[in-house]
Design a protein around this motif. Structure first.
Motif, PDB file in Angstrom:
ATOM      1  N   UNK A  78     134.003 127.759 124.483  1.00 32.82           N
ATOM      2  CA  UNK A  78     133.766 128.947 123.661  1.00 32.82           C
ATOM      3  C   UNK A  78     134.443 128.894 122.291  1.00 32.82           C
ATOM      4  N   UNK A  79     135.736 128.573 122.198  1.00 34.49           N
ATOM      5  CA  UNK A  79     136.319 128.483 120.855  1.00 34.49           C
ATOM      6  C   UNK A  79     135.707 127.375 120.017  1.00 34.49           C
ATOM      7  N   UNK A  80     135.330 126.258 120.656  1.00 40.91           N
ATOM      8  CA  UNK A  80     134.685 125.173 119.909  1.00 40.91           C
ATOM      9  C   UNK A  80     133.353 125.647 119.330  1.00 40.91           C
ATOM     10  N   UNK A  81     132.551 126.287 120.178  1.00 42.19           N
ATOM     11  CA  UNK A  81     131.237 126.759 119.733  1.00 42.19           C
ATOM     12  C   UNK A  81     131.371 127.830 118.661  1.00 42.19           C
ATOM     13  N   UNK A  82     132.327 128.740 118.839  1.00 40.80           N
ATOM     14  CA  UNK A  82     132.492 129.830 117.873  1.00 40.80           C
ATOM     15  C   UNK A  82     132.891 129.300 116.506  1.00 40.80           C
ATOM     16  N   UNK A 136     129.977 127.207 114.927  1.00 38.05           N
ATOM     17  CA  UNK A 136     128.911 128.063 114.407  1.00 38.05           C
ATOM     18  C   UNK A 136     129.337 128.727 113.105  1.00 38.05           C
ATOM     19  N   UNK A 137     130.583 129.193 113.044  1.00 42.31           N
ATOM     20  CA  UNK A 137     131.095 129.813 111.817  1.00 42.31           C
ATOM     21  C   UNK A 137     131.083 128.815 110.662  1.00 42.31           C
ATOM     22  N   UNK A 138     131.514 127.595 110.934  1.00 48.52           N
ATOM     23  CA  UNK A 138     131.524 126.556 109.901  1.00 48.52           C
ATOM     24  C   UNK A 138     130.102 126.236 109.451  1.00 48.52           C
ATOM     25  N   UNK A 139     129.165 126.182 110.381  1.00 46.53           N
ATOM     26  CA  UNK A 139     127.769 125.890 110.036  1.00 46.53           C
ATOM     27  C   UNK A 139     127.195 126.964 109.125  1.00 46.53           C
ATOM     28  N   UNK A 184     134.737 124.101 106.411  1.00 44.38           N
ATOM     29  CA  UNK A 184     135.686 123.747 107.473  1.00 44.38           C
ATOM     30  C   UNK A 184     137.109 124.075 107.049  1.00 44.38           C
ATOM     31  N   UNK A 185     137.443 123.746 105.808  1.00 46.17           N
ATOM     32  CA  UNK A 185     138.778 124.016 105.302  1.00 46.17           C
ATOM     33  C   UNK A 185     139.083 125.513 105.291  1.00 46.17           C
ATOM     34  N   UNK A 186     138.077 126.333 104.943  1.00 46.94           N
ATOM     35  CA  UNK A 186     138.279 127.785 104.913  1.00 46.94           C
ATOM     36  C   UNK A 186     138.362 128.371 106.315  1.00 46.94           C
ATOM     37  N   UNK A 187     137.445 127.984 107.189  1.00 44.74           N
ATOM     38  CA  UNK A 187     137.425 128.518 108.551  1.00 44.74           C
ATOM     39  C   UNK A 187     138.651 128.091 109.335  1.00 44.74           C
ATOM     40  N   UNK A 188     139.096 126.873 109.119  1.00 46.61           N
ATOM     41  CA  UNK A 188     140.295 126.377 109.801  1.00 46.61           C
ATOM     42  C   UNK A 188     141.558 126.722 109.020  1.00 46.61           C
ATOM     43  N   UNK A 239     135.352 133.528 105.402  1.00 47.78           N
ATOM     44  CA  UNK A 239     135.637 132.464 106.367  1.00 47.78           C
ATOM     45  C   UNK A 239     137.134 132.388 106.667  1.00 47.78           C
ATOM     46  N   UNK A 240     137.955 132.585 105.632  1.00 48.79           N
ATOM     47  CA  UNK A 240     139.404 132.577 105.825  1.00 48.79           C
ATOM     48  C   UNK A 240     139.822 133.701 106.762  1.00 48.79           C
ATOM     49  N   UNK A 241     139.282 134.900 106.528  1.00 45.46           N
ATOM     50  CA  UNK A 241     139.660 136.046 107.355  1.00 45.46           C
ATOM     51  C   UNK A 241     139.200 135.870 108.798  1.00 45.46           C
ATOM     52  N   UNK A 242     137.999 135.371 108.975  1.00 46.26           N
ATOM     53  CA  UNK A 242     137.491 135.123 110.330  1.00 46.26           C
ATOM     54  C   UNK A 242     138.324 134.056 111.033  1.00 46.26           C
ATOM     55  N   UNK A 243     138.573 132.963 110.332  1.00 43.95           N
ATOM     56  CA  UNK A 243     139.339 131.873 110.925  1.00 43.95           C
ATOM     57  C   UNK A 243     140.772 132.254 111.224  1.00 43.95           C
ATOM     58  N   UNK A 244     141.398 133.002 110.310  1.00 44.26           N
ATOM     59  CA  UNK A 244     142.784 133.391 110.508  1.00 44.26           C
ATOM     60  C   UNK A 244     142.961 134.462 111.557  1.00 44.26           C
ATOM     61  N   UNK A 245     142.328 135.594 111.357  1.00 38.36           N
ATOM     62  CA  UNK A 245     142.475 136.710 112.293  1.00 38.36           C
ATOM     63  C   UNK A 245     141.851 136.380 113.634  1.00 38.36           C
ATOM     64  N   UNK A 246     140.689 135.747 113.627  1.00 37.22           N
ATOM     65  CA  UNK A 246     140.029 135.422 114.881  1.00 37.22           C
ATOM     66  C   UNK A 246     140.860 134.505 115.741  1.00 37.22           C
TER      67      UNK A 246
END
Length: 457
Positions: free
Chosen positions: A11-15, A18-21, A48-52, A76-83
């Motif tokens: 699940x975290x891999x897919x999420x 998908x966000x990066x895509x 990828x850099x933003x999401x991660x 992407x930063x907010x999703x990657x960080x808070x998520x």
């Protein structure tokens, strides 16, 4: 017919994938950079850099992307960080006990081993704390320098700092504020807060205010003292930051006569900021490419360690390092148990820490080897002096989702960029996946193997 259960770590891999895509597709569109061209590899790298929440960039964020493109990166930063902060802090405990996601009562019993813990309230407090901290940071940054930080710029940098992303709208990052104590202080507070993890932050809030976060019961069960976990995180964070600052101060100013023109206050501030930002934030107030080797080596170590579990920070985490140090100390003292402040670590924690450090080191070494092949090839060493340290620095920065760079990122080959892209993704989700896979591989054997002594050393 028995339905095959999807592995939890999928699940975290897919999420994140998908966000990066989605981010890649949005950043590739013309509205993200009118009149300019961005290749698919560069779009993927940036997403990828933003999401991660890494911060490595192949193009200048402030001048290349439009306000729309910058907003995509900010999202992407907010999703990657808070998520990741909320997801990781919960799922690590769920995986440890193999508890179903829909079993709310079991979750409450398992998370932090506290039956009074409320999952829903915890998530609400996480989001609320994130909004308050980021909004407060943005308001103060704008108040300190309205010319340098417009309202949008203040929000962008506040979110980027709290999420430990390191993306900046300025090509020189924060070097123009290298001597500004107010601006530096706000960034450092946001970076440290994002690197401590919400479990520690909420516990500190209860402790500092002296009031439970809900009704008559404490959200985290805090009574009269800070928990053992938070004590470890806070102490390790303090010593890493202080030790890193002293090492950078020594390497950049005390041992370099050409830098003696700086005032002592500016030297201390710059050293402290660079030590803090190695928690995986990625901002810089000094020219990384012009720093001494001793400073770069210290920063590599700090980036490899990273922040705390359940935070925006990457790396192997401060608790992993503390467990390894406790293990080494116990062996030197001839003690069977690894003790940290009057408590002994269980064998599983020690084994997980040592194995995680080993595999993280192997990943970094393998990535550095690939970068050496792709960037230097068969070029003799005397023609590539210094490049090995730069490539190692880049690899650790990507794995630790830091974003600091000596300046070689835009010049990397396609293979080099893809290597760092994979490294950022693995570095962000690697510890989670590692713990789950390790759990799945555990087997309780009902026999003992015969033992032999092996010559060591």
């Amino acid at each position: 017919m028995v339905r095959k259960r999807i592995p939890t770590f999928f699940y975290p891999i897919a999420a994140f994938a998908l966000t990066i895509l989605v981010g890649t597709l949005l950043l590739k569109q013309g509205f993200s950079h009118p009149g300019k061209s961005l290749g698919w590899i560069d779009a993927l790298f940036t997403a990828t850099s933003a999401t991660c929440v890494t911060g490595l960039a192949v193009v200048d964020t402030g001048s290349f992307f439009s306000r729309t493109g910058q907003s995509v990166i900010l999202g992407l930063i907010q999703i990657g960080g808070l998520g990741l902060m909320t997801y990781t802090s919960l799922v690590l405990y769920l995986w440890k006990r193999r508890i179903a996601f829909d079993d709310r009562e079991a979750v409450s019993q398992t998370l932090l081993h506290n039956p009074r813990f409320s999952l829903g309230i915890f998530l609400k407090r996480v989001v609320l704390a994130c909004i308050i901290l980021e909004a407060s940071g943005a308001v103060i940054l704008y108040a300190l320098d309205p010319q340098g930080f417009s309202p949008y710029s203040a929000v962008f940098h506040s979110v980027s700092a709290f999420c430990n992303a390191g993306f900046s709208l300025y090509s020189d990052s924060l070097t123009q504020w290298s001597g500004n104590w107010g601006v530096n202080a706000i960034f450092m507070v946001l970076i440290v807060a994002g690197g401590l993890g919400f479990i520690v932050l909420l516990e500190l809030l209860e402790r500092l205010t002296g009031t439970p976060l809900r009704g008559s019961k404490s959200l985290l069960g805090i009574q009269n003292k800070i928990s053992w976990h938070s004590c470890i995180v806070l102490r390790m964070s303090f010593w890493l930051i202080a030790g890193g600052a002293l090492a950078i101060l020594l390497g950049e100013f005390l041992l370099r006569p050409e830098n003696t023109q700086y005032a002592l206050g500016d030297e201390l501030l710059s050293s402290l900021f660079q030590s803090v930002t190695c928690r995986t934030a990625g901002f810089n107030t000094m020219d990384i490419g012009g720093m001494a080797n001793v400073s770069l080596l210290v920063m590599i170590f700090l980036m490899f360690v990273g922040g705390a579990p359940g935070s925006c920070a990457g790396g192997i985490k401060v608790t992993t390092l503390r467990a390894a140090l406790a293990f080494a100390g116990s062996r030197l003292k001839g003690r069977k148990q690894s003790v940290i402040t009057n408590y002994a670590l269980d064998e599983g924690s020690v084994n997980s820490a040592l194995t995680l450090i080993f595999f993280a080191g192997c990943i970094v070494v393998a990535a550095t080897l690939i970068l050496c092949i792709s960037e230097t090839g068969a070029v003799p060493h005397d023609q590539t002096r210094g490049q090995f340290l730069e490539l190692l620095f880049e690899a650790v920065s990507a794995f630790g989702t830091v974003g600091l760079s000596t300046g070689i990122t835009p010049e990397l080959t396609t293979t080099g960029k893809l290597t760092l892209t994979v490294l950022m993704f693995v570095g962000r989700l690697g510890p989670i996946i590692f713990l789950q896979v390790l759990q799945d591989l555990h087997r309780h054997e009902k026999f003992l193997w015969s033992e032999k002594r092996l010559a060591i050393g």
